[in-house]
Design a protein around this motif. Structure first.
Motif, PDB file in Angstrom:
ATOM      1  N   LYS A  36      20.063 -48.775 -45.030  1.00  0.00           N
ATOM      2  CA  LYS A  36      18.941 -49.219 -45.297  1.00  0.00           C
ATOM      3  C   LYS A  36      18.078 -48.218 -46.190  1.00  0.00           C
ATOM      4  O   LYS A  36      17.199 -48.913 -47.036  1.00  0.00           O
ATOM      5  CB  LYS A  36      18.140 -49.707 -44.144  1.00  0.00           C
ATOM      6  N   ARG A  55      21.601 -58.114 -33.189  1.00  0.00           N
ATOM      7  CA  ARG A  55      21.032 -58.477 -34.648  1.00  0.00           C
ATOM      8  C   ARG A  55      21.074 -57.003 -35.331  1.00  0.00           C
ATOM      9  O   ARG A  55      21.323 -57.316 -36.778  1.00  0.00           O
ATOM     10  CB  ARG A  55      19.352 -58.804 -34.507  1.00  0.00           C
ATOM     11  N   GLU A  61      24.296 -56.733 -37.119  1.00  0.00           N
ATOM     12  CA  GLU A  61      24.792 -57.766 -38.105  1.00  0.00           C
ATOM     13  C   GLU A  61      24.104 -57.289 -39.562  1.00  0.00           C
ATOM     14  O   GLU A  61      24.502 -57.479 -40.561  1.00  0.00           O
ATOM     15  CB  GLU A  61      24.313 -58.876 -37.697  1.00  0.00           C
ATOM     16  N   GLU A  62      22.665 -56.709 -39.347  1.00  0.00           N
ATOM     17  CA  GLU A  62      21.918 -56.402 -40.551  1.00  0.00           C
ATOM     18  C   GLU A  62      22.254 -54.973 -40.997  1.00  0.00           C
ATOM     19  O   GLU A  62      21.787 -54.491 -42.082  1.00  0.00           O
ATOM     20  CB  GLU A  62      20.399 -56.549 -39.921  1.00  0.00           C
TER      21      GLU A  62
END
Length: 269
Positions: free
Chosen positions: A92, A152, A155-156
């Motif tokens: 990220k 979550r 997945e991200e």
């Protein structure tokens, strides 16, 4: 030789010092084992209880401050929640070009049933909530470690194809973990099976799983808090050497041509 980053878990820090006395999160000569192979060493320090996103940003800033924006790629050895910080940072925060490999040590990739238990019970207790506010202890990190949050997160934050990911799990029977981990061991055992007192083998398994160490959660970083009389695991410094050997066998690290004395003071960046 590639720099190696040691990154701590939740509630941790890089070093603790009281006057002339101090110790590292990664104890028992782990730093010296890495230094003996010629690797420059970075000890990360981030928020003790912040969210994964916050800790990941702080980890990136530490690496940029100490290593710059360009140069050699690095290898990260991350304990517990630290592995999630590193995964988030790589994917990220545009750090895949700087990381050759990430090795997670007892990281709850699939969450922890004990984090679930903690939040359920804190939410029921007004006194506990008041105490946390009084001591200014954040719960963001704990919330990010629940099993629902882990679904979550995974997945991200998928693994980056340019980085090699490895995991190591740990497991100990209940009678071989420190007393303060007995309750968490029981909670995790009932919900997830074999564990190290905090994180289950199932949750710690991610990407290329290298092995399961016979250690509790703190023993993974050489904090041995239980007397071992039968089949002792002992100092895990040699197991870290084994991890480096495995990375070298895969072409990620180079075997040192000449190793310095094992007791050498680590080269910090």
């Amino acid at each position: 030789m590639l720099p190696i980053v040691l990154h701590h878990g939740i509630f941790g820090t890089d070093r603790v010092r009281f006057g002339p006395i101090g110790w590292s999160y990664f104890g028992g000569g782990i730093e010296c084992e890495i230094a003996s192979r010629g690797h420059p060493l970075v000890m990360a320090k981030v928020s003790k209880t912040g969210s994964i996103a916050q800790r990941a940003a702080e980890l990136k800033q530490t690496l940029v401050d100490r290593l710059g924006d360009a140069g050699k790629r690095i290898v990260i050895l991350a304990h517990s929640m630290g592995g999630l910080d590193a995964r988030y940072m790589i994917r990220k925060l545009d750090m895949a070009h700087r990381v050759a490999a990430l090795v997670t040590l007892s990281t709850p990739h699939h969450g922890s049933s004990y984090a679930d238990w903690m939040l359920r019970n804190i939410d029921k207790s007004r006194q506990a909530q008041m105490l946390l506010r009084f001591i200014r202890l954040e719960l963001d990190g704990v919330r990010d470690l629940t099993r629902k949050a882990a679904v979550r997160f995974n997945e991200e934050v998928p693994d980056h194809p340019d980085v090699a990911y490895f995991s190591i799990s740990a497991s100990r029977p209940w009678h071989r973990v420190p007393a303060f981990l007995l309750h968490s061991h029981r909670v995790v055992s009932r919900a997830e099976g074999p564990n190290d007192g905090v994180v289950s083998v199932k949750s710690a398994t991610w990407a290329t799983h290298l092995e399961t160490w016979p250690a509790d959660h703190m023993h993974m970083v050489n904090r041995r808090l239980v007397l071992e009389f039968r089949n002792p695991t002992g100092n895990v410094r040699g197991r870290y050497a084994g991890v480096l050997d495995q990375l070298a066998s895969r072409g990620i690290l180079r075997h040192p041509i000449v190793a310095v004395a094992p007791t050498a003071v680590p080269t910090m960046i």
